[in-house]
Design an enzyme around this catalytic site. Structure first.
Site, PDB file in Angstrom:
ATOM      1  N   LYS A 248      12.814 -53.222  41.603  1.00  0.00           N
ATOM      2  CA  LYS A 248      12.934 -52.562  42.897  1.00  0.00           C
ATOM      3  C   LYS A 248      13.917 -53.339  43.764  1.00  0.00           C
ATOM      4  O   LYS A 248      13.839 -54.558  43.858  1.00  0.00           O
ATOM      5  CB  LYS A 248      11.561 -52.470  43.572  1.00  0.00           C
ATOM      6  CG  LYS A 248      11.536 -51.574  44.796  1.00  0.00           C
ATOM      7  CD  LYS A 248      10.119 -51.344  45.305  1.00  0.00           C
ATOM      8  CE  LYS A 248      10.105 -50.376  46.476  1.00  0.00           C
ATOM      9  NZ  LYS A 248       8.745 -50.111  46.977  1.00  0.00           N
ATOM     10  N   GLU A 336      -7.185 -42.554  47.135  1.00  0.00           N
ATOM     11  CA  GLU A 336      -7.889 -42.249  48.378  1.00  0.00           C
ATOM     12  C   GLU A 336      -9.319 -41.774  48.141  1.00  0.00           C
ATOM     13  O   GLU A 336     -10.240 -42.131  48.884  1.00  0.00           O
ATOM     14  CB  GLU A 336      -7.115 -41.180  49.166  1.00  0.00           C
ATOM     15  CG  GLU A 336      -5.774 -41.635  49.705  1.00  0.00           C
ATOM     16  CD  GLU A 336      -4.639 -41.531  48.702  1.00  0.00           C
ATOM     17  OE1 GLU A 336      -3.518 -41.953  49.019  1.00  0.00           O
ATOM     18  OE2 GLU A 336      -4.888 -41.012  47.586  1.00  0.00           O
ATOM     19  N   ARG A 364      -6.343 -36.077  50.974  1.00  0.00           N
ATOM     20  CA  ARG A 364      -6.597 -36.087  49.544  1.00  0.00           C
ATOM     21  C   ARG A 364      -8.052 -36.430  49.212  1.00  0.00           C
ATOM     22  O   ARG A 364      -8.480 -36.290  48.077  1.00  0.00           O
ATOM     23  CB  ARG A 364      -5.675 -37.099  48.857  1.00  0.00           C
ATOM     24  CG  ARG A 364      -4.217 -36.965  49.234  1.00  0.00           C
ATOM     25  CD  ARG A 364      -3.307 -37.803  48.366  1.00  0.00           C
ATOM     26  NE  ARG A 364      -2.631 -36.950  47.406  1.00  0.00           N
ATOM     27  CZ  ARG A 364      -1.850 -37.403  46.427  1.00  0.00           C
ATOM     28  NH1 ARG A 364      -1.683 -38.692  46.270  1.00  0.00           N
ATOM     29  NH2 ARG A 364      -1.266 -36.568  45.596  1.00  0.00           N
TER      30      ARG A 364
END
Length: 589
Positions: A248, A336, A364
């Site tokens: 990244k 979640e 969610r």
């Protein structure tokens, strides 16, 4: 002298005319192009830099847009956008009326599926693959690129479980950089780390056990290796899985070294990567930091307090508690649903869980809020960050629905503080022995006071308060948007308007509302939430229930449409919720 390859490439058709040995130069140019734009326009940097070679290889090997390519979440799709006919408008990325920061179907035929939340790519790509088979199109390829943090989510596993039992022409590419926004966590992350280290886990390969043809791990920055493997996988039938290792922030040294900060760094020097310093002035803290520091302050004194977040310790500022009291603070990854039910389980055993989730992500876990928390009346404290409009992330990230979708749930108390002092006070109140679930919603951005660490006090549940008093029109506010009325008070006619900070959407302060409806013929509600089902609806229901027929209720709220991206003040202006527009409306009255 090398020519500028990217200058002549506007679509994958032109990309595919290049020779293999030209692609590394294109990768460098594409990486530089992303850095140049994001340095001044801001956006998600690290993820897109990490997949430059993978992006080029995918569009080089596959016949996009006929072959369908899906980027999970979409943080990493900048290179994809630049190569797919949006290079010349990429500078408008995330800006008002510009292109979206995420893949969007109505924006381009190359965006096969709209994303913004994680872990949807496998299910969507499988759905497309099954549809192609039903439609008799057996040559079309379907590719999902998903990160190592996203693939640990429950929905991704549901997709893997289904896909492995089909003969779908599906390729899942695991972009493994050991990062989401914060570092990846969990047993699956440890498993992939062992795979990358060459440890003997192949005989127990999780992916192969799910009936995928597994290959890798391979270097995601090695273009010849990527192209060779993708070409090979094109000829293999059924579900396939390619494990790709990337870095990244690749290509900008400082972004590689500080991957959390450079996920979305704001403005920076494109040559050195150094962040552009903000104006040196004393500012009020961000609401997320008020939450994080207050939680740590409370947890130091109360050993029953625990903190939970699904993959957002930095964004939610749970990092303060994670750093000091790691045994009572939990980053559960992009999960979640698990976060909410984990909190519920803790609450049954006498712990006091503060579960901090962005409003858009709490959607969610709706089933878990109802069944695992509210139905059992468990005292879980939901700290709902990023409520209301959030700005450049746009429609997928605005937290405008939480009041509406939470208000209909029995047992649940909903509080929206006017400022950081009320946020601290309700957090303090919550750990003193409440016997119901509590939702506290607060926005993205800075609070109002520089000196905010004041002694905390109990808040009486279900009680609002008068902020300033007038005789003709009552304004009922919920949450921090009430500060807009306070800011324009000096420009309002004297003694005409009253402002009531209602604080609780549920239960409403009915005693206060009776007084208001008996006195005022015109009542205005204001909220940083959707007009349907929210605070305005709650006030209308009260008026109907008690047959207040002589008062007119006027709403100031977010309209019934998906609001696109732009700076928060631009969006507020567009939907008539800016201070200037509110003032104009009030003066007309």
């Amino acid at each position: 002298m090398k020519t500028n390859l990217l200058q002549h490439i506007n679509s994958p058709k032109e990309l595919r005319k290049l020779y293999n040995n030209q692609l590394p130069q294109l990768a460098k140019e594409l990486r530089d192009f992303i850095i140049d734009i994001v340095a001044t326009k801001e956006g998600h940097l690290g993820a897109s830099l990490g997949v430059v070679e993978l992006t080029i290889a995918l569009h080089y090997v596959f016949d996009t847009p006929n072959d369908l390519l899906i980027w999970d979440v979409g943080h990493q799709a900048y290179g994809h956008k630049i190569l797919t006919e949006r290079k010349n408008i990429f500078h408008t990325n995330r800006q008002l009326d510009g292109i979206s920061g995420f893949p969007k179907r109505k924006e381009s035929v190359y965006d096969a599926f709209g994303t913004g939340h994680s872990s949807t790519s496998i299910s969507a790509a499988l759905g497309m693959a099954i549809a192609s088979k039903i439609n008799g199109d057996f040559e079309k390829h379907h590719i999902a690129v998903i990160g190592d943090a996203s693939i640990a989510s429950g929905m991704a596993f549901e997709g893997l479980n289904h896909a492995g039992a089909t003969d779908a022409n599906l390729l899942i590419i695991l972009n493994d950089n050991a990062m989401g926004i914060d570092p990846s966590v969990g047993a699956l992350k440890n498993y992939f780390t062992n795979v990358k280290a060459g440890k003997k886990v192949r005989k127990n390969n999780i992916i192969e056990a799910l009936n995928f043809s597994y290959s890798g791990p391979i270097d995601g920055h090695d273009l010849p290796a990527l192209i060779k493997e993708l070409e090979r996988l094109k000829s293999i039938k059924g579900p396939k899985f390619l494990h790709v290792i990337t870095t990244k922030g690749k290509g900008l040294k400082i972004a590689e070294q500080d991957q959390v900060k450079y996920h979305a760094p704001g403005k920076f020097n494109k040559k050195t990567g150094e962040l552009v310093p903000k104006i040196n002035e004393i500012q009020a803290p961000k609401y997320q930091d008020v939450f994080g520091k207050t939680l740590l302050e409370l947890a130091r004194k109360n050993s029953k307090i625990v903190g939970i977040t699904p993959a957002m310790p930095t964004g939610s500022s749970l990092k303060f508690m994670l750093d000091e009291i790691p045994e009572r603070a939990f980053d559960v990854g992009i999960a979640e649903q698990h976060a909410v039910t984990l909190a519920a389980g803790m609450a049954t055993q006498g712990l006091i869980p503060y579960c901090t989730i962005y409003s858009t992500f709490l959607q969610r876990a709706y089933d878990q809020i109802i069944h695992d928390v509210a139905l059992q009346n468990l005292p879980v404290i939901f700290c709902i960050d990023r409520s209301g409009l959030v700005g450049e992330d746009g429609a997928t990230h605005h937290g405008v629905f939480d009041i509406a979708y939470l208000r209909c749930i029995p047992n649940l108390v909903i509080f929206a503080p006017l400022n950081e002092l009320e946020l601290r006070n309700i957090m303090f109140t919550a750990q003193t022995g409440i016997n119901f679930p509590l939702a506290i919603r607060y926005p993205r951005g800075n609070a109002t006071l520089v000196n905010w660490k004041l002694p905390m006090h109990l808040i009486k549940i279900g009680k609002g308060e008068l902020v300033f008093k007038g005789n003709e029109i009552a304004i009922l506010s919920i949450g921090t948007i009430g500060n807009s009325i306070i800011e324009i008070e000096k420009d309002l006619p004297k003694n005409k308007f009253s402002l009531y900070n209602m604080r609780f959407v549920k239960p409403l302060d009915e005693d206060l509302l009776h007084d208001i409806f008996k006195k005022y013929k015109t009542i205005i509600t204001i909220e940083n939430g959707t007009i349907i089902g929210g605070f305005y609806s709650a006030i209308l229901e009260f008026a109907s229930k008690f047959e207040y027929k002589n008062s007119k209720v006027i709403p100031l709220a977010i309209p019934d449409s998906f609001i696109e991206h732009g700076k928060v003040y631009e969006l507020f202006n567009k939907i008539n919720l800016s201070n200037e527009n509110i003032l104009k409306m009030l003066l007309k009255l």
